[in-house]
Enzyme design. Structure first.
Site, mmCIF file in Angstrom:
data_model
loop_
_atom_site.group_PDB
_atom_site.id
_atom_site.type_symbol
_atom_site.label_atom_id
_atom_site.label_comp_id
_atom_site.label_asym_id
_atom_site.label_seq_id
_atom_site.Cartn_x
_atom_site.Cartn_y
_atom_site.Cartn_z
ATOM 1 N N ASP A 1 23.005 -34.094 23.796
ATOM 2 C CA ASP A 1 23.504 -33.801 24.921
ATOM 3 C C ASP A 1 23.365 -32.186 25.147
ATOM 4 O OD1 ASP A 1 27.163 -34.298 26.229
ATOM 5 O OD2 ASP A 1 25.294 -33.620 26.950
ATOM 6 N N TRP B 1 33.444 -32.610 22.745
ATOM 7 C CA TRP B 1 34.003 -32.949 24.032
ATOM 8 C C TRP B 1 34.766 -34.217 24.230
ATOM 9 C CZ3 TRP B 1 31.316 -35.321 28.568
ATOM 10 C CH2 TRP B 1 31.920 -35.157 29.655
ATOM 11 N N LYS C 1 26.557 -26.812 34.996
ATOM 12 C CA LYS C 1 26.893 -25.319 34.810
ATOM 13 C C LYS C 1 25.704 -24.375 34.915
ATOM 14 C CE LYS C 1 29.940 -27.782 32.066
ATOM 15 N NZ LYS C 1 29.885 -29.206 31.996
#
Lengths: 455, 428
Positions: B240, B159, B276
């Site tokens: 993460d 990311w 999410k």
């Protein structure tokens, strides 16, 4: 460091060791490598199986001086305890207050089925930003009309200060910021973490419990040109001592002549005098001269939205194209910090500010909070006068906003905590919002005892 | 520096005329004239461009936010119910600097297991953070402060904001190999090699599941080997986890990598996000946890994490924390959530299957196996930036230029159009 045998992994290893060989528990430290001589297994120092933490050197941090007061208060079992520590508004009954207008806004939001929880843009809720700028700078502000203001939603006052400071550390040629003495305890930490260096200017005069205006002018006059100056827009925290309008004008002239960059912290607009416009006077004075400044705005107190972390950072620039570039750079500060700000509090604020009926109701509730605080000041001062407590207590009414800087010393503060269960920060700052008509006499007694006693 | 000179001149001029200082400073130019316009964020800039496009055919498969089959954002039913319960009852007081304890308790159970011995032994230092970004940033700042000589090893690719986060925290970055472009899968042997060749005690950033942007995850066996190699080298694993539950549909399964490392005795760090899997994007709600040797150490570490949060935002926002703890703390709501998160994951898995089928039906000579091999929100299509530009310019399809497709943006309504366009730009 626990002896190997007593840890879970140590036990497992030693069970294995016993199966393989001798059953003696080897207590040598893990600095020995490989297999111990008698066939018991010690984990090698590099094995993750009995890992030592890479953060084993971390010492416990001291309690935050302000928030630590509430921690101590909560632990106290005394029925007469009073919390005058953290600056959160309390009603006459000592309860937190959610404004009526906030509850109404919440209902409106909940009833709106079209509302979603998507990411806000990095700069936050656009409507919130526009309304916030209007609130502090005035809806007729030329700076706004000329699109010279870059506003980004941030996490309350703290977040706005931090984002602004990081921007300055990156893009401004001067790295020094001057803060008043005293100032909110978190200010220096915010600026240092952002990469600025902190100097001070004289502000509070303990002798008068008022403003050391001469000292202020001297220190700012001696500052390096271009240095950043932190200014409390109104209701200075922790002293409650504000410059008069005339004094603000002199400060403005001095700062502009030296090219000092103003960084305003406005945490109490409307909460100080009860008037949103009056409390923005100092800021608008600076904007009116066409110059540049930074402004950190918080809705924690004046809308009672403490925990929602709602605020805004505005940077007033000389030109619209500059403001646009500045905004783009603010995004680069925010993105690696938390990507985008939280939506809920901003949505509540926007709902209130955009609707004239809700806005008016808000101003009424805000004035009621400010008035209650002013009445507490009056009652406390009268109580001390009636008791004949030695000293000049007129500063209680002269100071403004959430806090009174009593002038009590740390010993007196400690005495009041242990003997009267009254909690305040050790600098003698009391949150007037934590007082009620019921508790004022208790406080007056405590102050009287502290001042006249043997401490 | 011309500006600085200008400022000094103004200062001197003002100093000389102190008796009557100028009331306005219109003659001084802006302090910010040297500020360059910043480059657009590569991910969020895509949505901006999409919004500006007026074509009726436009498709947004850029930012990773879930959409239903009508292409609409979704607020989960469990969230709406939690909101209803909260409204009118919530007071707005400050949370502690470390955030809501109830929220943290429920969140740790998700990552570490509801019966985790580490939770019982109070060995986890944990603070509420501003979603995944905030959790990573707190950790990066903490790493800088307490392991000042360390670096962070970041997978290639990752990311894009990961690089920004550790850079702003002033922790030097290194990379380790991860994605294998030829197979559009994991370059496992290179990954292991890089793990072996880094100095002992290095800090690694690992995606717990549903790797962003590639959707390529190690298998369980591969995770075990990675964990083993980490043991040998005594590396620090920072996970993460932004997609727990969202990848396979089962939160326990998606936490497998973390559980393997925990079983193997690693003292890990972990960033968790509810953006999410609970659709709470805008609430900015997440958690940073660090597993310590004992309770005393956990208390010390937590106190230091709070010291980093205090000059950043003082304390975290309450609303999202309240939503999460209401949902996870109520068995009925939690069951509803698990059902809804599985529903989202299933829809995405279904779209992967459909997209691949369509491309194969169109007679594409390229292998599109990776669409169904990869997992989570994103598909790393393997398309070049030039091909992506063609998709945008000719077909009004928006994605990041690394060829990452957000499968959450694919619907039964647009999958044919998307397949057709991809085939068109890749068939040469």
């Amino acid at each position: 460091m626990m002896p190997m045998c007593e840890s879970t992994t140590g036990r497992r290893l030693n069970t294995l060791g016993r199966h393989l060989a001798a059953d003696r528990c080897d207590r040598t430290s893990s600095s020995s490598s490989g297999m111990a001589s008698q066939g018991t297994i010690s984990p090698s120092p590099t094995a993750g199986v009995f890992a030592e933490s890479v953060f084993g050197n971390v010492a416990q941090a001291p309690e935050d001086p302000i928030l630590g007061v509430t921690v101590a208060f909560n632990k106290d079992p005394s029925p007469i305890k009073v919390n005058l520590g953290v600056g959160a508004y309390r009603t006459e009954e000592g309860k937190p207050l959610v404004l009526n207008v906030v509850r109404r806004a919440e209902q409106l939001l909940i009833n709106d089925q079209t509302r979603v929880k998507e990411y806000l843009p990095i700069t936050g809720l656009a409507e919130f930003n526009k309304l916030s700028a209007k609130l502090i700078f005035g809806s007729n502000s030329p700076a706004i009309k000329e699109n010279r203001v870059a506003t980004v939603q941030c996490l309350s006052g703290t977040g706005s200060l931090r984002v602004g400071a990081e921007f300055l550390a990156k893009h401004y040629y001067e790295r020094t910021i001057y803060v008043p003495v005293p100032t909110w305890g978190n200010h220096p930490k915010v600026f240092i973490m952002a990469g600025l260096s902190v100097k001070t200017y004289r502000y509070y005069d303990p002798a008068t419990r008022g403003l050391n205006f001469q000292g202020l002018l001297e220190d700012l006059g001696a500052a390096e040109p271009g240095a950043i100056v932190l200014l409390h827009a109104c209701a200075h925290n922790p002293t409650g001592v504000d410059p008069t309008p005339d004094q603000w004008e002199q400060i403005r002239q001095l700062m502009r002549s030296k090219g000092l960059l103003p960084f305003f912290d406005s945490a109490y607009q409307g909460f100080a005098s009860g008037s949103l416009d009056a409390d923005a006077h100092s800021v608008r004075l600076f904007v009116a001269d066409g110059g540049e400044l930074l402004m950190a705005q918080s809705y924690a107190k004046n809308m009672g939205l403490y925990g929602e972390r709602v605020g805004a950072l505005s940077i007033v620039c000389k030109a619209a194209d500059v403001a646009s570039k500045v905004e783009s750079q603010l995004k680069l500060v925010i993105r690696p910090m938390y990507s985008s700000p939280p939506i809920h509090g901003a949505a509540i604020v926007a709902t209130i500010l955009r609707d004239s009926e809700l806005y008016n109701e808000w101003t009424v509730e805000l004035k009621a909070m400010a008035d209650r605080i002013i009445s507490m000041r009056t009652e406390l001062q009268e109580a001390l006068l009636t008791k004949g407590t030695p000293g000049d207590w007129s500063h209680i009414l002269k100071q403004i906003g959430m806090f009174t800087f009593t002038g009590l010393n740390p010993d007196q503060v400690a005495f009041m905590r242990s003997q009267y269960h009254i909690y305040m920060t050790s600098d003698g700052r009391i949150s007037m919002a934590g007082l009620s008509s019921r508790t004022v006499p208790h406080l007056a007694n405590a102050i009287h005892a502290a001042v006249t006693g043997t401490v | 520096m011309a500006m600085a000179i200008g400022m000094k001149l103004a200062g001197r001029a003002g100093g000389a005329a102190m008796a009557t200082p100028p009331a306005t400073i219109r003659s001084i130019s802006s302090w910010w004239r040297n500020v360059e316009p910043a480059a657009k964020d590569p991910i969020l800039g895509v949505t901006e461009a999409f919004l500006a496009d007026r074509s009726p055919d436009k498709v947004n498969v850029g930012v990773g936010a879930y959409r239903d089959d009508n292409g609409k954002p979704v607020v989960l039913d469990c969230v709406r119910e939690a909101e209803r319960r909260i409204v009118g009852n919530q007071n707005m007081e400050y949370l502690p600097m470390g955030g809501s304890l109830k929220f943290i308790e429920e969140t740790l159970k998700l990552a570490y297991g509801s019966e985790s011995e580490f939770i019982k032994e109070k060995r986890i230092a944990a603070v509420q953070a501003l979603s995944g970004t905030g959790a990573c940033r707190l950790f990066a700042d903490f790493q800088r402060r307490f392991r000042a000589n360390s670096q962070i090893y970041i997978p290639v690719p990752t990311w894009s904001n990961h690089h920004n986060i550790w850079r702003d925290a002033q922790v030097p970055q290194r990379t380790f190999r991860y994605y294998h472009p030829e197979s559009r899968g994991l370059d496992f042997s290179s990954l292991l090699e890089d793990v072996k060749n880094t100095p002992s005690g290095s800090f690694f950033l690992l995606h717990a599941c549903a790797h962003n942007p590639t959707g390529v995850d190690p298998t369980e066996e591969q995770w075990r080997e990675i964990s083993n190699q980490f043991k040998v080298k005594n590396h620090f694993a920072f996970f993460d986890m932004a997609y727990q539950g969202f990848a396979s549909g089962d939160p326990e399964r998606d936490a497998k990598a973390i559980r393997i490392f925990l079983e193997d005795g690693h003292l890990i760090g972990c960033a968790q996000s509810y953006a999410k899997n609970m659709g709470l994007y805008g609430q900015r709600i997440g958690c940073l946890s660090i597993l310590c040797e004992d309770e005393l150490q956990a208390v010390a570490v937590k106190s230091q994490l709070q010291q980093i949060a205090r000059p950043m935002y003082s304390n975290p926002p309450v609303h999202g924390a309240l939503l999460v703890s209401t949902i996870l703390g109520d068995p009925e709501l939690k069951t509803l959530w698990l059902k809804e998160v599985k529903g989202m994951a299933d829809r995405i898995i279904g779209m992967r299957t459909t997209l691949r089928e369509r491309l194969e039906k169109l007679g594409s000579s390229i292998s599109w196996e990776h669409i169904t091999n990869q997992i989570g929100m994103f598909c790393f299509s393997g398309m070049t930036p030039e091909q992506v530009d063609r998709l945008t310019n000719e077909f009004h399809i928006y994605m990041t230029r690394n060829g990452r497709i957000s499968m959450a943006g694919v619907t039964t309504g647009n999958v044919d159009y998307l397949a057709g366009a991809i085939h068109e730009v890749t068939k040469s």
